[in-house]
Design a protein around this motif. Structure first.
Motif: not given
Length: 256
Positions: A10-11, A14, A17-18, A54, A58, A61-63, A78, A155
């Motif tokens: 997940a990290l 994220t 995406l960033v 990030l 962080r 974001y819902n990953i 994004e 954001y």
């Protein structure tokens, strides 16, 4: 001792995406996204800004690592947001090219072209000079910090996962292009007045002295007088451009 690494996928998602938002913006920013800057330097700047952004965003974001389709859709969103932000900053710099083109035409230097290092294509020499001067002033006055602030505040305007408001983006693009052309014409206004008065004077002189080669006398005088006017008004011109650029960056920052 047991280490839990379940959060790493997940990290990593994220982070990508960033990086998609930041990288797309950096590739278009004035001064950083120029064609003559090595790609590795652009990537290094984008990675550095991503590492800064990030930890701040962080949680936005819902990953879901179970399905790749939502991640791909979110990455496209994004990238689009990054392009909108970077293109807005890039269009503001086009005001100097508009002003340079008008000034060159009024001075009789419209045919003098050179490679514009900020765009990698041919441009009038006066426009190239103003563009380079504008980029230099953006960094010299730390105005580029506003671009990073706009990226951070984006954001709040474009939340991850929300649909991109196409109407607002279209309105932003329209205002950016219209304002760039308007400011470009305002910056070149003294030279428009000079060109009008000077050409009227040459026309009167040609009628009073038909045997005189007005063109060969007028062109050197036009260039000389134009450069003198440029030396007198360039400080005010660039100050107006900086105020315009700062105003555009503040528009990208939500008002508290």
């Amino acid at each position: 001792m047991r280490i839990d690494i379940s959060l790493l996928p997940a990290l990593a998602a994220t982070f990508m995406l960033v990086f998609a938002r930041v990288g797309a913006m950096v590739m278009l920013l004035p001064g950083l996204g120029e064609s003559n800057i090595p790609v590795r330097i652009k990537l290094a700047i984008a990675l550095l800004l991503t590492l800064v952004m990030l930890p701040l965003h962080r949680a936005a974001y819902n990953i879901d690592t179970q399905s790749i389709t939502p991640l791909l859709v979110l990455m496209v969103h994004e990238i689009i947001i990054g392009i909108v932000l970077g293109a807005t900053a890039r269009v503001t710099l086009a005001a100097l090219q508009v002003a340079g083109s008008v000034i060159a035409q009024q001075l009789g230097l419209g045919f003098v072209t050179a490679v514009d290092p900020t765009q990698g294509q041919q441009g009038v020499l006066v426009g190239n000079f103003l563009t380079l001067l504008g980029v230099t002033l953006l960094f010299a006055t730390d105005t580029h910090h506003l671009v990073i602030a706009a990226l951070n505040e984006s954001y709040s305007i474009f939340s991850p996962g929300d649909l991109v408001p196409s109407g607002d983006v279209a309105a932003l693009a329209t205002r950016a292009f219209a304002a760039a052309f308007k400011i470009g014409m305002q910056l070149s206004a003294p030279f428009l007045v000079f060109g009008l008065v000077f050409n009227i004077g040459l026309g009167v002189l040609a009628r009073l002295m038909p045997q005189m080669q007005v063109y060969f006398v007028g062109v050197p005088l036009s260039i000389l007088a134009g450069f003198l006017i440029l030396a007198l008004v360039i400080a005010a011109m660039m100050g107006t451009f900086l105020d315009y650029f700062i105003g555009v960056m503040h528009e990208l920052t939500p008002r508290k």
